[in-house]
Design a protein around this motif. Structure first.
Motif, mmCIF file in Angstrom:
data_model
loop_
_atom_site.group_PDB
_atom_site.id
_atom_site.type_symbol
_atom_site.label_atom_id
_atom_site.label_comp_id
_atom_site.label_asym_id
_atom_site.label_seq_id
_atom_site.Cartn_x
_atom_site.Cartn_y
_atom_site.Cartn_z
ATOM 1 N N LEU A 1 33.088 36.202 33.503
ATOM 2 C CA LEU A 1 33.703 34.921 33.827
ATOM 3 C C LEU A 1 32.619 33.886 34.105
ATOM 4 N N VAL A 2 32.781 32.689 33.548
ATOM 5 C CA VAL A 2 31.905 31.575 33.882
ATOM 6 C C VAL A 2 32.768 30.372 34.218
ATOM 7 N N GLY A 3 32.166 29.426 34.905
ATOM 8 C CA GLY A 3 32.862 28.205 35.278
ATOM 9 C C GLY A 3 32.033 27.454 36.293
ATOM 10 N N ALA A 4 32.321 26.169 36.439
ATOM 11 C CA ALA A 4 31.589 25.349 37.406
ATOM 12 C C ALA A 4 31.892 25.817 38.824
ATOM 13 N N ASN A 5 31.059 25.418 39.771
ATOM 14 C CA ASN A 5 31.309 25.748 41.167
ATOM 15 C C ASN A 5 32.653 25.193 41.621
ATOM 16 N N GLY A 6 33.389 25.987 42.385
ATOM 17 C CA GLY A 6 34.658 25.545 42.928
ATOM 18 C C GLY A 6 35.838 25.647 41.992
ATOM 19 N N VAL A 7 35.633 26.244 40.813
ATOM 20 C CA VAL A 7 36.720 26.295 39.842
ATOM 21 C C VAL A 7 37.649 27.484 40.061
ATOM 22 N N GLY A 8 37.187 28.508 40.799
ATOM 23 C CA GLY A 8 38.105 29.610 41.109
ATOM 24 C C GLY A 8 37.642 30.998 40.729
ATOM 25 N N LYS A 9 36.351 31.189 40.446
ATOM 26 C CA LYS A 9 35.881 32.530 40.080
ATOM 27 C C LYS A 9 36.041 33.500 41.257
ATOM 28 N N SER A 10 35.649 33.068 42.445
ATOM 29 C CA SER A 10 35.800 33.923 43.621
ATOM 30 C C SER A 10 37.270 34.156 43.940
ATOM 31 N N THR A 11 38.087 33.137 43.721
ATOM 32 C CA THR A 11 39.530 33.289 43.942
ATOM 33 C C THR A 11 40.109 34.352 43.020
ATOM 34 N N PHE A 12 39.657 34.361 41.779
ATOM 35 C CA PHE A 12 40.151 35.370 40.837
ATOM 36 C C PHE A 12 39.822 36.770 41.353
ATOM 37 N N PHE A 13 38.596 36.972 41.816
ATOM 38 C CA PHE A 13 38.214 38.281 42.359
ATOM 39 C C PHE A 13 39.018 38.628 43.603
ATOM 40 N N SER A 14 39.371 37.616 44.394
ATOM 41 C CA SER A 14 40.066 37.881 45.646
ATOM 42 C C SER A 14 41.458 38.465 45.426
ATOM 43 N N VAL A 15 42.017 38.288 44.241
ATOM 44 C CA VAL A 15 43.322 38.873 43.945
ATOM 45 C C VAL A 15 43.280 40.385 44.104
ATOM 46 N N PHE A 16 42.216 41.004 43.611
ATOM 47 C CA PHE A 16 42.114 42.462 43.659
ATOM 48 C C PHE A 16 41.941 42.952 45.096
ATOM 49 N N GLY A 17 41.129 42.247 45.870
ATOM 50 C CA GLY A 17 40.979 42.608 47.269
ATOM 51 C C GLY A 17 42.265 42.401 48.043
ATOM 52 N N PHE A 18 43.008 41.342 47.704
ATOM 53 C CA PHE A 18 44.281 41.086 48.371
ATOM 54 C C PHE A 18 45.280 42.218 48.127
ATOM 55 N N LEU A 19 45.434 42.654 46.876
ATOM 56 C CA LEU A 19 46.361 43.750 46.586
ATOM 57 C C LEU A 19 45.942 45.034 47.287
ATOM 58 N N ARG A 20 44.631 45.286 47.326
ATOM 59 C CA ARG A 20 44.151 46.489 48.015
ATOM 60 C C ARG A 20 44.472 46.424 49.496
ATOM 61 N N LYS B 1 41.785 21.370 35.663
ATOM 62 C CA LYS B 1 42.404 20.146 35.161
ATOM 63 C C LYS B 1 43.585 19.804 36.054
ATOM 64 N N ASP B 2 43.627 18.546 36.493
ATOM 65 C CA ASP B 2 44.714 18.076 37.357
ATOM 66 C C ASP B 2 44.854 18.934 38.609
ATOM 67 N N GLY B 3 43.729 19.432 39.112
ATOM 68 C CA GLY B 3 43.734 20.167 40.367
ATOM 69 C C GLY B 3 43.945 21.657 40.260
ATOM 70 N N TYR B 4 44.290 22.156 39.058
ATOM 71 C CA TYR B 4 44.543 23.584 38.886
ATOM 72 C C TYR B 4 43.631 24.151 37.803
ATOM 73 N N THR B 5 43.446 25.459 37.844
ATOM 74 C CA THR B 5 42.499 26.122 36.949
ATOM 75 C C THR B 5 43.215 26.879 35.845
ATOM 76 N N THR B 6 42.686 26.764 34.642
ATOM 77 C CA THR B 6 43.162 27.559 33.512
ATOM 78 C C THR B 6 42.035 28.487 33.062
ATOM 79 N N ILE B 7 42.391 29.516 32.321
ATOM 80 C CA ILE B 7 41.416 30.493 31.838
ATOM 81 C C ILE B 7 41.453 30.507 30.315
ATOM 82 N N LYS B 8 40.268 30.351 29.703
ATOM 83 C CA LYS B 8 40.166 30.348 28.250
ATOM 84 C C LYS B 8 39.207 31.442 27.794
#
Length: 397
Positions: free
Chosen positions: A28-47, A357-364
């Motif tokens: 995964l790549v992306g600018a700072n603050g775009v949500g890379k850490s948030t994406f990883f946090s999903v797995f920790g949250f479910l655990r 974009k518009d405050g929310y993150t998409t994944i391409k």
């Protein structure tokens, strides 16, 4: 266990995104603050939710505001997580869905459902479905291949003691629910790295610990465990470390009279070994990654944020090779990075980039961008493409 896709809705920066056909080695790549850490946090949250309950997991993730902090700002409705996976290569695709909502200031599981199709056609069957703490699980799952119609499934109705509990927390303990067991084991053994160099250098009591902790603070104890129980694996780790970092010829642990474990490195140019506190950050970190990637009982999934920190750029392509080799043996490795050097070792179908974009993150996916594919066909590598700002909608700075 193979995770094939994940969909997030109303989860922080992700208002509604889906990542499909996840490759074994995923970057995964992306600018700072775009949500890379948030994406990883999903797995920790479910655990964490499976280990305790969704309210505890939400507070751990979002602080005192819990659900309100985790739900995407400006949205209503539940937080939704959906993952698709296969128990093994011969198993059908299973879909696990969790919807979490809030009532009277407390979160609850509005829906928890596990579905999969036993044959090659038709709609998926529900083998587990709970809403607001009540629901059912199919008890003849093991005989499901012989069942011709969903109505022939035997459902056991149950009520959980609290609506903020996940049903798989209890049902994953019973072998009669093989797909639920596989799902529970996968979630429980997700490894989300939070590595700290200073903690990896610390001395620990000489207890045998057989897996590297997420912060790396038991590195010396794990190495001691490998010395005693898996010397061939330790030799392989040291051989690879010597290849990656010339000069390191031996790594060992030593227990002091006080019961502390010391990590010692041997440099071939010197007669006496060095203690870990005198060794470079990069050497410590590469050792930790190699131990993690050669675990005698591998994790089904590794999530590693920005592995380039403290490592020389020349090591990053080789580290990517190590990650890919781990994935080729049946694991899933998801890495986030800002490093062009690491990206140079990545293929287009292994790379996803995050765009806000518009405050929310998409994944391409990089391989879906014809311009990126064209650049690579001409001999460019993803690192240079990224550094030159040629990912549509992304500023790499």
């Amino acid at each position: 266990m193979k995770l094939e896709s994940i969909r997030l809705k109303n989860f922080r920066a992700f208002k509604d995104v889906q990542m499909t056909d996840i490759p074994p080695f995923c970057v995964l790549v992306g600018a700072n603050g775009v949500g890379k850490s948030t994406f990883f946090s999903v797995f920790g949250f479910l655990r964490d939710a499976m280990a305790t309950d969704v309210n505890h997991a939400l507070v751990k993730l979002g602080g005192a505001r819990g659900f309100q902090e985790v739900r995407s700002r400006g949205t209503t409705g539940p937080v939704e997580i959906e993952i698709k996976f296969r128990k093994d290569a011969k198993s059908p695709l299973a879909t696990y869905t969790v919807k979490i909502d809030e009532r009277d200031g407390r979160a609850y599981v509005a829906l928890e459902q596990l579905r999969y199709r036993r044959g090659s056609k038709g709609q998926p069957w529900s083998f587990l479905k709970f809403e607001n703490g009540s629901g059912y699980a199919v008890t003849n799952e093991l005989n499901a291949p012989d069942v011709k119609d969903e109505s022939e499934l035997t459902r056991d109705d149950q009520k959980l003691k609290s609506s903020d509990l996940l049903a798989i927390k209890a049902l994953a303990q019973f072998q009669k629910f093989p797909v639920i067991v596989a799902l529970g084991e996968m979630i429980d053994r997700w490894y989300v790295s939070d590595f700290h160099i200073d903690k990896a250098r610390s001395d620990r009591d000489a207890d045998q610990i057989d897996h590297l902790s997420r912060e790396g603070d038991n590195l010396a104890s794990v190495l001691q465990y490998l010395q005693k129980q898996h010397p061939a694996i330790l030799k392989r780790v040291v051989d690879r470390l010597s290849h990656r970092i010339p000069g390191v010829t031996k790594v060992e642990s030593k227990t002091t009279e006080e019961g502390r474990v010391l990590l010692k490195f041997q440099d071939g140019a010197f007669e006496d070994p060095f203690l870990a506190r005198y060794v470079s950050d990069g050497t410590i970190k590469m050792l930790a990654y190699l131990i993690l990637l050669n675990d005698p009982s591998p994790f089904p999934m590794l999530c590693v944020e920005e592995p380039e920190n403290q490592l020389y750029p020349s090591l990053l392509e080789e580290l990517a090779e190590e990650f890919r080799a781990y994935a080729a043996n049946g694991g899933l490795v998801i890495v986030s990075t800002h490093s062009p050097d690491l990206l140079n070792a990545v293929q287009a179908d292994e790379l996803f980039y995050l765009v806000k974009k518009d405050g929310y993150t998409t994944i391409k996916r990089a391989s879906d961008d014809p311009q990126i594919v064209a650049y690579m066909a001409e001999g460019d590598k993803l690192g240079r493409i990224w550094k030159d700002g040629l990912f549509e909608g992304v500023d790499p700075q």
